[in-house]
Design a protein around this motif. Structure first.
Motif, PDB file in Angstrom:
ATOM      1  N   UNK A  77     -24.040  -0.934  -8.570  1.00 17.12           N
ATOM      2  CA  UNK A  77     -23.280  -1.991  -9.241  1.00 17.12           C
ATOM      3  C   UNK A  77     -24.229  -3.005  -9.877  1.00 17.12           C
ATOM      4  N   UNK A  78     -23.735  -3.697 -10.889  1.00 17.36           N
ATOM      5  CA  UNK A  78     -24.519  -4.721 -11.571  1.00 17.36           C
ATOM      6  C   UNK A  78     -23.838  -6.075 -11.428  1.00 17.36           C
ATOM      7  N   UNK A  79     -24.647  -7.140 -11.575  1.00 14.28           N
ATOM      8  CA  UNK A  79     -24.120  -8.497 -11.477  1.00 14.28           C
ATOM      9  C   UNK A  79     -22.985  -8.685 -12.487  1.00 14.28           C
ATOM     10  N   UNK A  80     -21.853  -9.238 -12.010  1.00 11.60           N
ATOM     11  CA  UNK A  80     -20.706  -9.455 -12.892  1.00 11.60           C
ATOM     12  C   UNK A  80     -19.643  -8.385 -12.747  1.00 11.60           C
ATOM     13  N   UNK A  81     -19.993  -7.259 -12.137  1.00 15.59           N
ATOM     14  CA  UNK A  81     -19.007  -6.186 -11.932  1.00 15.59           C
ATOM     15  C   UNK A  81     -18.020  -6.619 -10.853  1.00 15.59           C
ATOM     16  N   UNK A  82     -16.735  -6.574 -11.180  1.00 15.26           N
ATOM     17  CA  UNK A  82     -15.712  -7.063 -10.269  1.00 15.26           C
ATOM     18  C   UNK A  82     -14.972  -5.914  -9.586  1.00 15.26           C
ATOM     19  N   UNK A  83     -14.727  -6.099  -8.280  1.00 12.17           N
ATOM     20  CA  UNK A  83     -13.962  -5.128  -7.518  1.00 12.17           C
ATOM     21  C   UNK A  83     -12.494  -5.564  -7.494  1.00 12.17           C
ATOM     22  N   UNK A  84     -11.602  -4.596  -7.473  1.00 19.26           N
ATOM     23  CA  UNK A  84     -10.180  -4.872  -7.332  1.00 19.26           C
ATOM     24  C   UNK A  84      -9.902  -5.397  -5.920  1.00 19.26           C
ATOM     25  N   UNK A  85      -9.133  -6.481  -5.840  1.00 16.17           N
ATOM     26  CA  UNK A  85      -8.859  -7.098  -4.539  1.00 16.17           C
ATOM     27  C   UNK A  85      -8.149  -6.126  -3.600  1.00 16.17           C
ATOM     28  N   UNK A  86      -7.191  -5.355  -4.119  1.00 20.04           N
ATOM     29  CA  UNK A  86      -6.435  -4.449  -3.248  1.00 20.04           C
ATOM     30  C   UNK A  86      -7.333  -3.368  -2.651  1.00 20.04           C
ATOM     31  N   UNK A  87      -8.371  -2.963  -3.413  1.00 18.74           N
ATOM     32  CA  UNK A  87      -9.313  -1.975  -2.882  1.00 18.74           C
ATOM     33  C   UNK A  87     -10.127  -2.571  -1.748  1.00 18.74           C
ATOM     34  N   UNK A  88     -10.608  -3.794  -1.950  1.00 16.25           N
ATOM     35  CA  UNK A  88     -11.407  -4.450  -0.926  1.00 16.25           C
ATOM     36  C   UNK A  88     -10.592  -4.695   0.338  1.00 16.25           C
ATOM     37  N   UNK A  89      -9.335  -5.100   0.165  1.00 15.67           N
ATOM     38  CA  UNK A  89      -8.463  -5.334   1.320  1.00 15.67           C
ATOM     39  C   UNK A  89      -8.214  -4.030   2.077  1.00 15.67           C
ATOM     40  N   UNK A  90      -8.019  -2.939   1.330  1.00 11.63           N
ATOM     41  CA  UNK A  90      -7.801  -1.639   1.981  1.00 11.63           C
ATOM     42  C   UNK A  90      -9.044  -1.189   2.735  1.00 11.63           C
ATOM     43  N   UNK A  91     -10.231  -1.487   2.175  1.00 12.21           N
ATOM     44  CA  UNK A  91     -11.474  -1.154   2.865  1.00 12.21           C
ATOM     45  C   UNK A  91     -11.597  -1.945   4.166  1.00 12.21           C
ATOM     46  N   UNK A  92     -11.236  -3.221   4.118  1.00 13.01           N
ATOM     47  CA  UNK A  92     -11.287  -4.065   5.317  1.00 13.01           C
ATOM     48  C   UNK A  92     -10.312  -3.559   6.375  1.00 13.01           C
ATOM     49  N   UNK A  93      -9.144  -3.097   5.933  1.00 12.11           N
ATOM     50  CA  UNK A  93      -8.159  -2.535   6.869  1.00 12.11           C
ATOM     51  C   UNK A  93      -8.719  -1.287   7.534  1.00 12.11           C
ATOM     52  N   UNK A  94      -9.451  -0.490   6.759  1.00 15.75           N
ATOM     53  CA  UNK A  94     -10.094   0.705   7.323  1.00 15.75           C
ATOM     54  C   UNK A  94     -11.162   0.309   8.338  1.00 15.75           C
ATOM     55  N   UNK A  95     -11.877  -0.797   8.060  1.00 15.22           N
ATOM     56  CA  UNK A  95     -12.868  -1.288   9.011  1.00 15.22           C
ATOM     57  C   UNK A  95     -12.231  -1.704  10.323  1.00 15.22           C
ATOM     58  N   UNK A  96     -11.083  -2.383  10.232  1.00 15.52           N
ATOM     59  CA  UNK A  96     -10.336  -2.770  11.428  1.00 15.52           C
ATOM     60  C   UNK A  96      -9.874  -1.535  12.195  1.00 15.52           C
ATOM     61  N   UNK A  97      -9.358  -0.539  11.453  1.00 15.51           N
ATOM     62  CA  UNK A  97      -8.897   0.706  12.082  1.00 15.51           C
ATOM     63  C   UNK A  97     -10.049   1.453  12.736  1.00 15.51           C
ATOM     64  N   UNK A  98     -11.213   1.450  12.074  1.00 14.97           N
ATOM     65  CA  UNK A  98     -12.389   2.131  12.621  1.00 14.97           C
ATOM     66  C   UNK A  98     -12.808   1.506  13.944  1.00 14.97           C
ATOM     67  N   UNK A  99     -12.799   0.169  13.991  1.00 18.19           N
ATOM     68  CA  UNK A  99     -13.151  -0.516  15.221  1.00 18.19           C
ATOM     69  C   UNK A  99     -12.146  -0.258  16.327  1.00 18.19           C
ATOM     70  N   UNK A 100     -10.870  -0.284  15.973  1.00 19.65           N
ATOM     71  CA  UNK A 100      -9.811  -0.046  16.959  1.00 19.65           C
ATOM     72  C   UNK A 100      -9.945   1.348  17.571  1.00 19.65           C
ATOM     73  N   UNK A 101     -10.122   2.340  16.690  1.00 22.12           N
ATOM     74  CA  UNK A 101     -10.276   3.722  17.168  1.00 22.12           C
ATOM     75  C   UNK A 101     -11.555   3.868  17.992  1.00 22.12           C
ATOM     76  N   UNK A 102     -12.633   3.207  17.543  1.00 21.58           N
ATOM     77  CA  UNK A 102     -13.890   3.287  18.265  1.00 21.58           C
ATOM     78  C   UNK A 102     -13.794   2.709  19.660  1.00 21.58           C
ATOM     79  N   UNK A 103     -13.192   1.521  19.790  1.00 17.83           N
ATOM     80  CA  UNK A 103     -13.035   0.914  21.100  1.00 17.83           C
ATOM     81  C   UNK A 103     -12.072   1.672  21.983  1.00 17.83           C
ATOM     82  N   UNK A 104     -11.058   2.256  21.379  1.00 18.45           N
ATOM     83  CA  UNK A 104     -10.035   2.990  22.128  1.00 18.45           C
ATOM     84  C   UNK A 104     -10.561   4.313  22.667  1.00 18.45           C
TER      85      UNK A 104
END
Length: 358
Positions: A204-231
């Motif tokens: 990526x280059x400076x100024x390149x913008x990510x879609x908010x919904x993509x970033x939020x979905x990635x964060x949700x996957x991070x939460x799910x990954x942690x939940x599954x990992x701890x479980x």
């Protein structure tokens, strides 16, 4: 729960367990998934611990292997760009929610019935292993070489400081864990969506913008990954690894960054399991030591093979193989326990949290 810490009795069980733990950590560190799929069945079927104590000990092994792998990877650079091999901004996006998920998963591990955990495990890991395999085939022709520099050149101190601070705050302020993780993650999402921060390892280059919904979905996957990992006693890399590859992150960077995040998230689980008195310390220290040595050897050997063959996609195939084997072993152990409980007409419902903490 352990009321004391039994000494290790060396015999054939420890020898076999050491060999399996060594191989599991070697494959897990290279694939960026930790190796919990090898550790939990080994600790349960061979060493003789119960399922939940094995999960706790597995986290100790994952932490040891992840810490060693991070130190090893700090000497390496991005395969195509003049950057560290570890993508710190990517880690900063995922780590806070992953740690929150780990904390929730550890609590659910105490409460949920084993048959629920088994079904969840088989569905998730089988899908991820299949996805990773096809991603490996797709990446087969893409190959580059890496170079080594001093460790200090590869450390992004600002991002590392934020990640370490989040770890300390969540550990010390359990009540405030949700506001802290959401605040840090939201800050990173805003910066990436505005183009003020970039995931440089993706090109990526400076100024390149990510879609908010993509970033939020990635964060949700991070939460799910942690939940599954701890479980399940697995590293969050079982979900993060395939996700990073889908995001277009190079295999070497995906594995290194996933392991970097796991070093923090798994250590959080170890502390929480220790406070819950869920594992014997001598066994934890021994097997964590085995995982540490194995992780370094695995990284070195696979690095040499990749350099000789010229194919980084080997990392993806190792990832797919590790996840698939984990599906078989963990699923098999879970089904066996479930069948035994049905035969003995044992209780298969939820358990009480207070009973384990008292």
């Amino acid at each position: 729960m352990f009321l004391h810490n039994p000494d290790i009795r060396f015999g054939w069980k420890i020898v076999v367990g050491t060999v399996i733990g060594f191989l599991g950590s070697a494959f897990g560190s290279v694939g960026g998934v930790g190796g919990g799929g090898f550790f939990v069945p080994m600790l349960t079927l061979i060493i003789g611990f119960d399922q939940k104590s094995s999960t706790a000990l597995s986290k100790c092994m994952i932490t040891g292997g992840a810490a060693a792998t991070v130190l090893y990877n700090l000497r390496k650079r991005h395969p195509t760009l003049e950057l560290p091999l570890i993508d710190y901004d990517l880690a900063l996006l995922f780590q806070p929610m992953l740690v929150l998920g780990i904390s929730i998963g550890v609590s659910l591990n105490v409460v949920l019935a084993e048959w629920m955990i088994t079904i969840l495990l088989i569905i998730i890991l089988l899908g991820l292993s299949t996805k990773s395999f096809f991603k490996g085939v797709e990446t087969w022709k893409k190959e580059t070489k890496t170079k080594k520099v001093s460790i200090l050149e590869n450390v992004c101190w600002k991002q590392l400081g934020i990640i370490a601070t989040v770890w300390v705050i969540i550990l010390g302020l359990q009540i405030a864990k949700i506001p802290v993780t959401v605040a840090v993650t939201s800050y990173e999402v805003i910066k990436l969506s505005q183009g003020k921060r970039i995931l440089a390892s993706k090109g990526s280059e400076i100024g390149e913008k990510w879609k908010v919904y993509k970033l939020v979905s990635y964060c949700a996957c991070g939460l799910a990954a942690g939940l599954v990992g701890g479980l399940l006693g697995l590293g969050g890399g079982f979900i993060m690894g395939p996700l990073f590859l889908e995001m277009g992150i190079p295999p070497q960077v995906s594995s290194a960054t996933s392991t970097f995040i796991m070093a923090f998230s798994s250590s959080m689980s170890v502390v929480e399991y220790y406070l819950l008195n869920r594992f014997p310390v001598p066994y934890a220290l021994y097997f964590a030591g085995v995982a540490t040595v194995s992780a370094i050897i695995g990284q070195h050997v696979v690095g040499k093979v990749i350099k000789a063959l010229g194919r980084a996609s080997l990392i993806i195939f190792i990832l797919a193989f590790t996840i698939f084997v984990s599906t078989l072993t963990l699923g098999g152990v879970g089904i066996e326990h479930m069948v035994k409980k049905i035969e003995h007409e044992e209780y298969l419902g939820f358990e009480k949290m207070c009973a384990h903490k008292s």
